[in-house]
Design an enzyme around this catalytic site. Structure first.
Site, PDB file in Angstrom:
ATOM      1  CE  LYS B   7      -3.538  24.909   1.358  1.00  0.00           C
ATOM      2  NZ  LYS B   7      -3.106  23.466   2.206  1.00  0.00           N
ATOM      3  N   GLY B   9      -8.302  26.362   0.000  1.00  0.00           N
ATOM      4  CA  GLY B   9      -8.083  24.961  -0.775  1.00  0.00           C
ATOM      5  C   GLY B   9      -9.468  24.358  -1.093  1.00  0.00           C
ATOM      6  CB  ALA B  10      -9.841  21.263  -3.203  1.00  0.00           C
ATOM      7  CD  GLU B  11     -11.282  17.808   0.914  1.00  0.00           C
ATOM      8  OE1 GLU B  11     -11.909  17.764   1.980  1.00  0.00           O
ATOM      9  OE2 GLU B  11     -11.181  16.733  -0.189  1.00  0.00           O
ATOM     10  CB  ILE B  14      -6.201  28.034   6.402  1.00  0.00           C
ATOM     11  CG1 ILE B  14      -6.083  26.674   5.549  1.00  0.00           C
ATOM     12  CG2 ILE B  14      -5.758  28.195   7.568  1.00  0.00           C
ATOM     13  CD1 ILE B  14      -6.615  25.512   6.579  1.00  0.00           C
ATOM     14  CG  ASP B 117      -2.371  16.238   1.530  1.00  0.00           C
ATOM     15  OD1 ASP B 117      -1.797  16.064   0.709  1.00  0.00           O
ATOM     16  OD2 ASP B 117      -3.187  17.147   1.868  1.00  0.00           O
TER      17      ASP B 117
END
Lengths: 326, 202
Positions: B7, B9-11, B14, B117
């Site tokens: 994954k 993601g913005a943060e 993974i 979240d």
């Protein structure tokens, strides 16, 4: 149609004239400042009362219009300091009654967003609004402009002003801090406080004062405070963009004149594949044109107010305004 | 072994990786070049450590989470759980999963943790248990407001990702009430947050 707008929520008395096509024909202002001591709302209101007649005349002159050409008067109804708001409202009501033209009260924060959209072409941005008293992340959702993040204590500009006073610099502090930060080299340790999309600044101020007391170079303190405080608000805006799936960032407010903040916001947008929008410097701080333009948007979408509806609203919330023009 | 990105993601990213002979998941926080490099490094490190600590505390409080195997600089090495997300299979497990989810969130809150979240794509299930993932926005808090936001996030996630499963959230609340003593203030906040509309979906 030509619209005159009066801004007067805090320090600035501003008068702008715009056309219904979105041309800004005039945008003049006078800012209340103090040599020593803080902001006194009553003195600011007296300043506005003194300045508005001349500013209105000047705006008409610059635009080349005569009073009879004006079709609508808009004013900043809130949020802001009571005495300043009331003085501005009286000036606007006087124009409406004297010229027999309609009047609309405008939400100051919404006006920042609308002038930003007009000047930059941003369509559906996340707005990072940073000024003396306000630090907010605002975006459109479900028919209203909503605050998704904000300061939990003091405004970012207030924090910079207080720091500047501590350093013996004048008011407003922002530009002087920016000058000083250019000569900073070392990043000092400060608290970094982002909770979700909210931020807090009083911890930075306390820690910065402690650094000064311990003999840190003021240049390094100014530099570090900027690095921390701006990274915090840019991160809050970034989270709002991710949360809402929006791909534009729009800057607003006097603190957004800071070049380092602009740089950070631009880099953040680039890294996300989003677009960066910042209006010309005259439209960042409080100004009359933003009130005039938002007043026009409201009026053209059917908003009408009687004089009795123009009572000022010190705590006017952004999300109380039904966005009828989008 | 080939490194697989699970994954992006913005943060963080993974990554599926190998560690000491195990198959593991590595979570790596993305650098932010708008931040001063020293500040950026410090923040990523602090946040990784906090995330590791909260994952462990959650697990110790009876909330299934992946085991934290290692924390190195800004990387978090986690146990690989080869299960589908709750988002993918909620339909098959709704008879027990909704209520169980409410219980887990209550347990998390009782351990003074708010997740921040809670979407069904941040949850895995093996058909018996629900595992909570991604504590990247989690923090220590005992405020009714923060707890209310957690519940509201679930409500919104169910609404947007699981249309037609409206009664699932009612069961989440049932489970929450079962496990959380005096849930009144939290549920009142939830109502307030709903009205505020700040967290409305786009």
């Amino acid at each position: 149609m030509y619209v005159i707008g009066l801004e007067g929520t805090a320090h600035t008395a501003g008068v702008g004239i715009v056309s219904s096509e979105g041309d800004v024909l005039a945008n003049v202002k006078s800012v209340y400042t103090t040599e020593v001591g803080g902001f006194r709302p009553r003195d600011a209101a007296a300043h506005h009362a003194r300045e508005f007649p001349g500013l209105i005349r000047q705006a008409l002159e610059v635009s080349g219009l005569s009073p009879g050409d004006l079709g609508l008067v808009a004013f900043s109804q809130g949020p802001g300091m009571g005495p300043c708001l009331r003085t501005t409202a009286v000036a606007a009501r006087t124009i409406a009654l004297a010229l027999r033209i309609p009047i609309v009260g405008v939400n100051h924060c919404v006006a920042h967003l609308e002038i930003g959209r007009l000047r930059t072409g941003a369509e559906d941005p996340v707005m990072l609004y940073v000024s003396g008293g306000n630090t907010q992340v605002i975006a459109y959702a479900a028919g209203r402009y909503r605050v998704f993040g904000e300061t939990l204590d003091i405004g970012i500009g207030n924090m910079l002003d207080k720091l500047a006073r501590e350093m013996g610099l004048g008011f407003p502090g922002g530009p002087r801090i920016m000058e000083m930060a250019r000569r900073g080299e070392r990043l000092l340790d400060l608290p970094y406080s982002v909770k979700g999309m909210d931020v807090a600044f009083s911890g930075i101020l306390t820690a910065a004062k402690a650094h000064l007391r311990r003999g840190a170079r003021p240049e390094d303190v100014a530099f570090s405070v900027q690095e921390y405080a701006f990274a915090m608000v840019v991160e809050a805006a970034e989270r709002a963009m991710a949360h809402l799936g929006k791909e534009e960032i729009l800057l607003a407010g006097g603190v957004a004149l800071n070049e380092r903040l602009q740089e950070m916001a631009r880099i953040m947008a680039e890294e996300r594949g989003a677009s960066y929008h910042c209006p010309e410097p005259e439209f960042l701080p409080d100004n009359g044109a933003m009130i005039a333009w938002t007043g026009y948007l409201m009026y053209s979408s059917g908003v009408r107010m009687r004089i009795e509806d123009t009572v000022v609203r010190q705590n006017f919330r952004t999300d109380e305004v039904e966005v009828t023009w989008r | 072994m080939e490194v697989i990105i699970l994954k992006r993601g913005a943060e963080s990213v993974i990554i599926l990786d190998e560690w000491e002979g195990f198959q593991v998941v590595v979570k790596r926080r993305n650098p932010r070049s708008y931040r001063h490099p020293e500040l950026d490094k410090r923040l990523r490190k602090e946040r990784m450590r906090r995330e590791a600590r909260l994952l462990r505390q959650a697990r110790a409080s009876g909330v299934p989470t992946p085991h934290v195997l290692d924390v190195r600089d800004s990387d978090l090495v986690l146990e690989w759980l080869p299960f589908p997300t709750l988002k993918e299979v909620l339909g098959e497990h709704r008879d027990w999963a909704c209520r169980e989810l409410g219980r887990l969130v209550a347990r998390l809150h009782l351990a003074r943790i708010v997740h921040g979240d809670l979407t069904t794509s941040n949850m895995l299930t093996d058909g018996k248990r629900i595992y909570l993932l991604d504590f990247g926005l989690a923090r220590v808090s005992e405020s009714a407001e923060d707890r209310g936001v957690d519940l509201h996030l679930i409500e919104e996630a169910l609404k947007s990702a699981h249309p037609g499963m409206e009664d699932c959230f009612r069961e989440v609340l049932e489970g929450y009430r079962e496990e959380f003593p005096e849930p009144g203030p939290v549920l009142e906040k939830l109502e307030e947050i709903r009205l505020r509309g700040r967290y409305v979906e786009r």
